[in-house]
Design a protein around this motif. Sequence first.
Motif, PDB file in Angstrom:
ATOM      1  N   GLU A   1      31.778  18.400  -8.106  1.00 46.77           N
ATOM      2  CA  GLU A   1      30.925  17.816  -9.140  1.00 46.77           C
ATOM      3  C   GLU A   1      31.189  16.318  -9.300  1.00 46.77           C
ATOM      4  OE1 GLU A   1      29.801  18.449 -13.844  1.00 46.77           O
ATOM      5  OE2 GLU A   1      31.088  19.891 -12.834  1.00 46.77           O
ATOM      6  N   HIS A   2      32.474  15.945  -9.355  1.00 46.95           N
ATOM      7  CA  HIS A   2      32.854  14.539  -9.496  1.00 46.95           C
ATOM      8  C   HIS A   2      33.594  14.119  -8.239  1.00 46.95           C
ATOM      9  CE1 HIS A   2      31.669  14.639 -13.673  1.00 46.95           C
ATOM     10  NE2 HIS A   2      32.349  15.767 -13.800  1.00 46.95           N
ATOM     11  N   LYS A   3      33.138  13.069  -7.609  1.00 48.57           N
ATOM     12  CA  LYS A   3      33.706  12.650  -6.331  1.00 48.57           C
ATOM     13  C   LYS A   3      34.470  11.346  -6.489  1.00 48.57           C
ATOM     14  CE  LYS A   3      30.432  15.405  -3.954  1.00 48.57           C
ATOM     15  NZ  LYS A   3      29.426  15.575  -2.981  1.00 48.57           N
ATOM     16  N   ASN A   4      35.661  11.463  -7.061  1.00 50.02           N
ATOM     17  CA  ASN A   4      36.564  10.323  -7.177  1.00 50.02           C
ATOM     18  C   ASN A   4      37.788  10.603  -6.319  1.00 50.02           C
ATOM     19  OD1 ASN A   4      38.383  11.961  -8.739  1.00 50.02           O
ATOM     20  ND2 ASN A   4      37.122  11.555 -10.530  1.00 50.02           N
ATOM     21  N   CYS A   5      38.682   9.639  -6.209  1.00 54.90           N
ATOM     22  CA  CYS A   5      39.837   9.808  -5.316  1.00 54.90           C
ATOM     23  C   CYS A   5      40.714  10.994  -5.710  1.00 54.90           C
ATOM     24  CB  CYS A   5      40.655   8.523  -5.250  1.00 54.90           C
ATOM     25  SG  CYS A   5      39.879   7.263  -4.212  1.00 54.90           S
TER      26      CYS A   5
ATOM     27  N   ASN B   1      39.785  13.877  -7.215  1.00 50.03           N
ATOM     28  CA  ASN B   1      39.130  15.128  -6.827  1.00 50.03           C
ATOM     29  C   ASN B   1      39.033  15.283  -5.313  1.00 50.03           C
ATOM     30  OD1 ASN B   1      38.824  15.777  -9.502  1.00 50.03           O
ATOM     31  ND2 ASN B   1      36.729  15.043  -9.641  1.00 50.03           N
ATOM     32  N   LEU B   2      38.764  14.193  -4.617  1.00 49.92           N
ATOM     33  CA  LEU B   2      38.701  14.273  -3.151  1.00 49.92           C
ATOM     34  C   LEU B   2      40.070  14.612  -2.577  1.00 49.92           C
ATOM     35  CD1 LEU B   2      36.395  11.224  -2.365  1.00 49.92           C
ATOM     36  CD2 LEU B   2      35.769  13.637  -2.451  1.00 49.92           C
ATOM     37  N   ALA B   3      41.128  14.050  -3.159  1.00 50.24           N
ATOM     38  CA  ALA B   3      42.490  14.346  -2.693  1.00 50.24           C
ATOM     39  C   ALA B   3      42.847  15.799  -2.954  1.00 50.24           C
ATOM     40  CB  ALA B   3      43.482  13.417  -3.386  1.00 50.24           C
ATOM     41  N   GLU B   4      42.528  16.303  -4.142  1.00 49.94           N
ATOM     42  CA  GLU B   4      42.795  17.722  -4.436  1.00 49.94           C
ATOM     43  C   GLU B   4      42.020  18.629  -3.491  1.00 49.94           C
ATOM     44  OE1 GLU B   4      41.889  18.277  -8.549  1.00 49.94           O
ATOM     45  OE2 GLU B   4      43.781  17.365  -9.213  1.00 49.94           O
TER      46      GLU B   4
ATOM     47  N   ARG C   1      34.765  14.750   4.312  1.00 51.50           N
ATOM     48  CA  ARG C   1      34.558  16.175   3.991  1.00 51.50           C
ATOM     49  C   ARG C   1      34.419  16.372   2.488  1.00 51.50           C
ATOM     50  NH1 ARG C   1      38.841  18.604   8.285  1.00 51.50           N
ATOM     51  NH2 ARG C   1      37.401  18.601  10.055  1.00 51.50           N
ATOM     52  N   GLY C   2      35.214  15.630   1.722  1.00 49.80           N
ATOM     53  CA  GLY C   2      35.107  15.717   0.271  1.00 49.80           C
ATOM     54  C   GLY C   2      33.770  15.204  -0.232  1.00 49.80           C
ATOM     55  N   LEU C   3      33.295  14.099   0.345  1.00 44.40           N
ATOM     56  CA  LEU C   3      32.000  13.560  -0.063  1.00 44.40           C
ATOM     57  C   LEU C   3      30.860  14.517   0.251  1.00 44.40           C
ATOM     58  CD1 LEU C   3      32.303   9.813   1.009  1.00 44.40           C
ATOM     59  CD2 LEU C   3      32.429  10.746  -1.311  1.00 44.40           C
ATOM     60  N   LEU C   4      30.986  15.253   1.346  1.00 42.38           N
ATOM     61  CA  LEU C   4      29.945  16.204   1.729  1.00 42.38           C
ATOM     62  C   LEU C   4      30.096  17.557   1.041  1.00 42.38           C
ATOM     63  CD1 LEU C   4      29.721  15.440   5.552  1.00 42.38           C
ATOM     64  CD2 LEU C   4      28.120  14.753   3.759  1.00 42.38           C
TER      65      LEU C   4
END
Length: 101
Positions: A29-33, A35-38, A22-25
Amino acid sequence: MGRIAGRFGRTEPRRTATAYVRGLLSDLEHKNCWNLAEHAGLTGPQAMQRLLRTACWDADAVRDDVRGYVMAPPPSSDRPTLPLPAQIPTMIHDREMSLEY
């Protein structure tokens, strides 16, 4: 995610994988662990990092499942479609521009 859920031996990595995808989709702006976790409402990146580093799941089988889904014939009205991020045309254009120089 139902198509690949069985590739994860435990519930925790399955939930983390769902949040990761879901975070990748998302439009982050920045897709690192971090930001995806937040984005997933987690307090730190440990769960995302654990999924990628040590969780027990069959990455090749997940890849094959996703490839099969993407390469399947066009969906009928009762089958959900995979949404594509709006940034893809821009990303392709940016990539082509960077290759020219």
